[in-house]
Design an enzyme around this catalytic site. Structure first.
Site, PDB file in Angstrom:
ATOM      1  N   CYS A 119       1.015  -1.220   0.159  1.00  0.00           N
ATOM      2  CA  CYS A 119      -0.085  -0.006   0.396  1.00  0.00           C
ATOM      3  C   CYS A 119       0.869   0.891  -0.245  1.00  0.00           C
ATOM      4  CB  CYS A 119      -0.785  -0.280   1.377  1.00  0.00           C
ATOM      5  SG  CYS A 119      -2.509  -1.377   1.113  1.00  0.00           S
ATOM      6  N   HIS A 262      -3.836   6.864   2.312  1.00  0.00           N
ATOM      7  CA  HIS A 262      -3.864   5.758   1.480  1.00  0.00           C
ATOM      8  C   HIS A 262      -5.162   5.543   2.745  1.00  0.00           C
ATOM      9  CE1 HIS A 262      -4.128   1.486   0.685  1.00  0.00           C
ATOM     10  NE2 HIS A 262      -4.255   1.151   1.922  1.00  0.00           N
ATOM     11  N   ASN A 292      -9.928  -0.365   0.140  1.00  0.00           N
ATOM     12  CA  ASN A 292      -8.641  -0.353  -0.331  1.00  0.00           C
ATOM     13  C   ASN A 292      -8.358  -0.985  -1.247  1.00  0.00           C
ATOM     14  OD1 ASN A 292      -5.914  -0.178   0.431  1.00  0.00           O
ATOM     15  ND2 ASN A 292      -5.717  -1.175   2.505  1.00  0.00           N
TER      16      ASN A 292
HETATM   17  N1  COA Z   1     -18.141  -8.097  10.703  1.00  0.00           N
HETATM   18  C1  COA Z   1     -19.522  -8.490  12.029  1.00  0.00           C
HETATM   19  N2  COA Z   1     -17.855  -8.735  12.742  1.00  0.00           N
HETATM   20  C2  COA Z   1     -17.111  -8.344  12.332  1.00  0.00           C
HETATM   21  C3  COA Z   1     -16.167  -8.840  11.322  1.00  0.00           C
HETATM   22  C4  COA Z   1     -16.982  -8.528  10.542  1.00  0.00           C
HETATM   23  N3  COA Z   1     -16.608  -8.102   9.500  1.00  0.00           N
HETATM   24  N4  COA Z   1     -14.945  -8.248  11.568  1.00  0.00           N
HETATM   25  C5  COA Z   1     -14.317  -8.815  12.908  1.00  0.00           C
HETATM   26  N5  COA Z   1     -15.718  -8.591  13.539  1.00  0.00           N
HETATM   27  C6  COA Z   1     -15.644  -9.325  14.685  1.00  0.00           C
HETATM   28  C7  COA Z   1     -14.799  -9.585  15.559  1.00  0.00           C
HETATM   29  O1  COA Z   1     -14.899 -11.132  15.779  1.00  0.00           O
HETATM   30  C8  COA Z   1     -14.658  -9.229  17.142  1.00  0.00           C
HETATM   31  O2  COA Z   1     -15.283 -10.185  17.640  1.00  0.00           O
HETATM   32  P1  COA Z   1     -15.667 -11.005  18.623  1.00  0.00           P
HETATM   33  O3  COA Z   1     -15.035  -9.686  19.834  1.00  0.00           O
HETATM   34  O4  COA Z   1     -17.392 -11.005  19.601  1.00  0.00           O
HETATM   35  O5  COA Z   1     -14.686 -11.728  18.826  1.00  0.00           O
HETATM   36  C9  COA Z   1     -15.576  -8.422  16.703  1.00  0.00           C
HETATM   37  O6  COA Z   1     -15.710  -8.218  15.215  1.00  0.00           O
HETATM   38  C10 COA Z   1     -14.308  -7.064  17.452  1.00  0.00           C
HETATM   39  O7  COA Z   1     -13.124  -7.439  16.176  1.00  0.00           O
HETATM   40  P2  COA Z   1     -12.280  -6.861  16.417  1.00  0.00           P
HETATM   41  O8  COA Z   1     -10.492  -7.419  15.810  1.00  0.00           O
HETATM   42  O9  COA Z   1     -11.078  -6.313  17.905  1.00  0.00           O
HETATM   43  O10 COA Z   1     -12.686  -5.259  15.404  1.00  0.00           O
HETATM   44  P3  COA Z   1     -12.112  -3.475  15.062  1.00  0.00           P
HETATM   45  O11 COA Z   1     -12.371  -2.700  15.688  1.00  0.00           O
HETATM   46  O12 COA Z   1     -10.710  -3.656  15.666  1.00  0.00           O
HETATM   47  O13 COA Z   1     -12.304  -3.428  13.508  1.00  0.00           O
HETATM   48  C11 COA Z   1     -10.864  -4.002  11.298  1.00  0.00           C
HETATM   49  C12 COA Z   1     -11.447  -4.553  12.397  1.00  0.00           C
HETATM   50  C13 COA Z   1     -10.060  -4.718  10.991  1.00  0.00           C
HETATM   51  C14 COA Z   1     -11.464  -3.430  10.416  1.00  0.00           C
HETATM   52  C15 COA Z   1      -9.803  -3.274  12.094  1.00  0.00           C
HETATM   53  O14 COA Z   1      -8.559  -3.492  12.912  1.00  0.00           O
HETATM   54  C16 COA Z   1      -9.150  -2.358  10.832  1.00  0.00           C
HETATM   55  O15 COA Z   1      -9.163  -2.176   9.739  1.00  0.00           O
HETATM   56  N6  COA Z   1      -7.930  -2.618  10.741  1.00  0.00           N
HETATM   57  C17 COA Z   1      -6.843  -1.705   9.985  1.00  0.00           C
HETATM   58  C18 COA Z   1      -6.780  -2.680   8.805  1.00  0.00           C
HETATM   59  C19 COA Z   1      -5.730  -1.932   8.022  1.00  0.00           C
HETATM   60  O16 COA Z   1      -6.049  -1.084   7.632  1.00  0.00           O
HETATM   61  N7  COA Z   1      -5.423  -3.064   6.459  1.00  0.00           N
HETATM   62  C20 COA Z   1      -5.081  -2.844   5.814  1.00  0.00           C
HETATM   63  C21 COA Z   1      -3.433  -1.437   5.575  1.00  0.00           C
HETATM   64  S1  COA Z   1      -2.586  -1.382   4.274  1.00  0.00           S
END
Ligand code: COA
Length: 339
Positions: A119, A262, A292
């Site tokens: 990215c 980004h 993304n």
């Molecule tokens: N739909 C519904 N629930 C979801 C889900 C989805 N698509 N993805 C995860 N969950 C659930 C998880 O299972 C978890 O449930 P639990 O508490 O029962 O275990 C809960 O939601 C929270 O998960 P978590 O991973 O803590 O969520 P988060 O707030 O960290 O959000 C992302 C997840 C991926 C959106 C976030 O971490 C993020 O954006 N990270 C950066 C990723 C990124 O930008 N990557 C590319 C970089 S170039």
């Protein structure tokens, strides 16, 4: 002894273009495949839809369309291009897709190669191209950021599949010999020690070769991501690097016309903007539509904002790319547009 006079070259960003696949996939549609829903995805990421390549849409096709549009805006004959850098992690051909794009464009005098930095790829490619132009050995470069990450996501992993889409964006970059260098400054960073929190690793596949010997068979798994670690990395490192860059060039955040990050997650964009007290109206964002798109996000967003008149000639843009590697970078540049 006679003093040798060295010409100092700068660069100008004079054209932009972009392309995305026709097929759109909404959050509700994704909910038919994995246990997710529109409200969860919107509130955690800001994403509403993403574009997913159909059967006949290749990476080189998307790159070609974006590149052709950038050349058109710049008013360049493809034969006048000296350099094409294609930032991608998802080439059609592991040996590189840039030469194919060069051929499709009819840019027969350009040397073309791929650059892989996930990215951060577009930003790293822009800086790389600028060094060739500033060095005086080349005059015109086309920098393309393009990815089809939807080929490599695990569509049954709801923690990652909701984030990614496909697209391409391009910028035409020209050497100038004025003191007005359009690339005001940049920093680039890598930290392979933290690379495991976002990667697309090879699958281990050893096959018999001759009696007593094996060989490795190529192939990759799907995207593996620790979302929380990546999130923490982005909200810590991006403002820190951007802050250093602004300070190094004595630029007050208030004088930035646009923050162009980004497009990974709206919460990351908001957190970085907050850190510099940049108002929402100055934060460029289109991830609600595309998700993304990896190396494509920055030039895709830039082209959209140039096309709709938000970004205008002379505007100062603070940009940052970040992602797998881990890699991240920041750049300050001025959009010039066609002359
Ligand atoms: N739909 C519904 N629930 C979801 C889900 C989805 N698509 N993805 C995860 N969950 C659930 C998880 O299972 C978890 O449930 P639990 O508490 O029962 O275990 C809960 O939601 C929270 O998960 P978590 O991973 O803590 O969520 P988060 O707030 O960290 O959000 C992302 C997840 C991926 C959106 C976030 O971490 C993020 O954006 N990270 C950066 C990723 C990124 O930008 N990557 C590319 C970089 S170039």
């Amino acid at each position: 002894m006679a003093e040798t006079l060295k010409t100092i070259f700068g660069v100008s960003l004079v054209g932009s273009g972009s392309a995305t696949p026709i097929q759109r996939l909404t959050n509700d549609e994704l909910g038919l495949r994995v246990d997710t829903n529109d409200s969860w995805i919107r509130s955690r990421t800001g994403i509403r839809t993403r574009h997913v390549s159909g059967p006949n849409e290749t990476l080189s096709d998307l790159s070609h369309k974006a590149g052709r549009a950038a050349l058109k805006m710049a008013g360049w004959d493809p034969k006048s291009v000296d350099l094409i850098i294609l930032a991608t992690s998802t080439p059609d051909d592991l040996f590189g897709s840039a030469p194919k794009v060069q051929a499709k464009l009819g840019a027969e005098n350009a040397v073309a190669f791929d650059l892989t930095a996930a990215c951060s790829g577009f930003l790293f490619a822009l800086v790389t191209a600028a060094q060739f132009l500033r060095g005086g050995s080349m005059q015109r470069a086309l920098v393309i950021g393009a990815d089809q990450l939807t080929k490599w996501v695990d569509w049954d992993d709801r923690r990652s599949c909701v984030l990614f889409g496909d697209g391409a964006g391009a910028v035409a970059l020209e050497a100038n010999n004025s003191s007005e260098d359009g690339l005001i400054g940049f920093y680039m960073k890598s930290d392979g020690a933290r690379g495991d929190c976002l990667n697309l690793p090879q699958v281990q596949n050893h096959l018999p070769l001759v009696p007593g010997k094996t060989h490795q068979r190529g192939g990759f798994s799907s995207i593996q991501m620790n979302g929380q670690e990546v999130y923490k990395f982005a909200v810590r490192e991006v403002p820190a690097l951007l802050g250093e860059l602004l300070e190094a060039h004595c630029i007050n955040p208030e004088s930035i016309d646009w923050l162009l990050l980004h497009q990974a997650n709206q919460r990351i964009l908001d957190a970085v903007a907050d850190r510099f007290s940049i108002p929402t109206e100055k934060v460029l964002s289109n991830l609600f539509e595309y998700g993304n798109t990896s190396a494509a996000t920055i030039p895709l967003m830039l082209d959209e904002a140039v096309q709709d008149g938000r970004v205008q000639s002379g505007h100062l843009i603070a940009s940052s790319g970040f992602g797998a590697g881990l890699s991240w970078g920041a750049a300050l540049f001025r959009w010039q547009g066609p002359t």
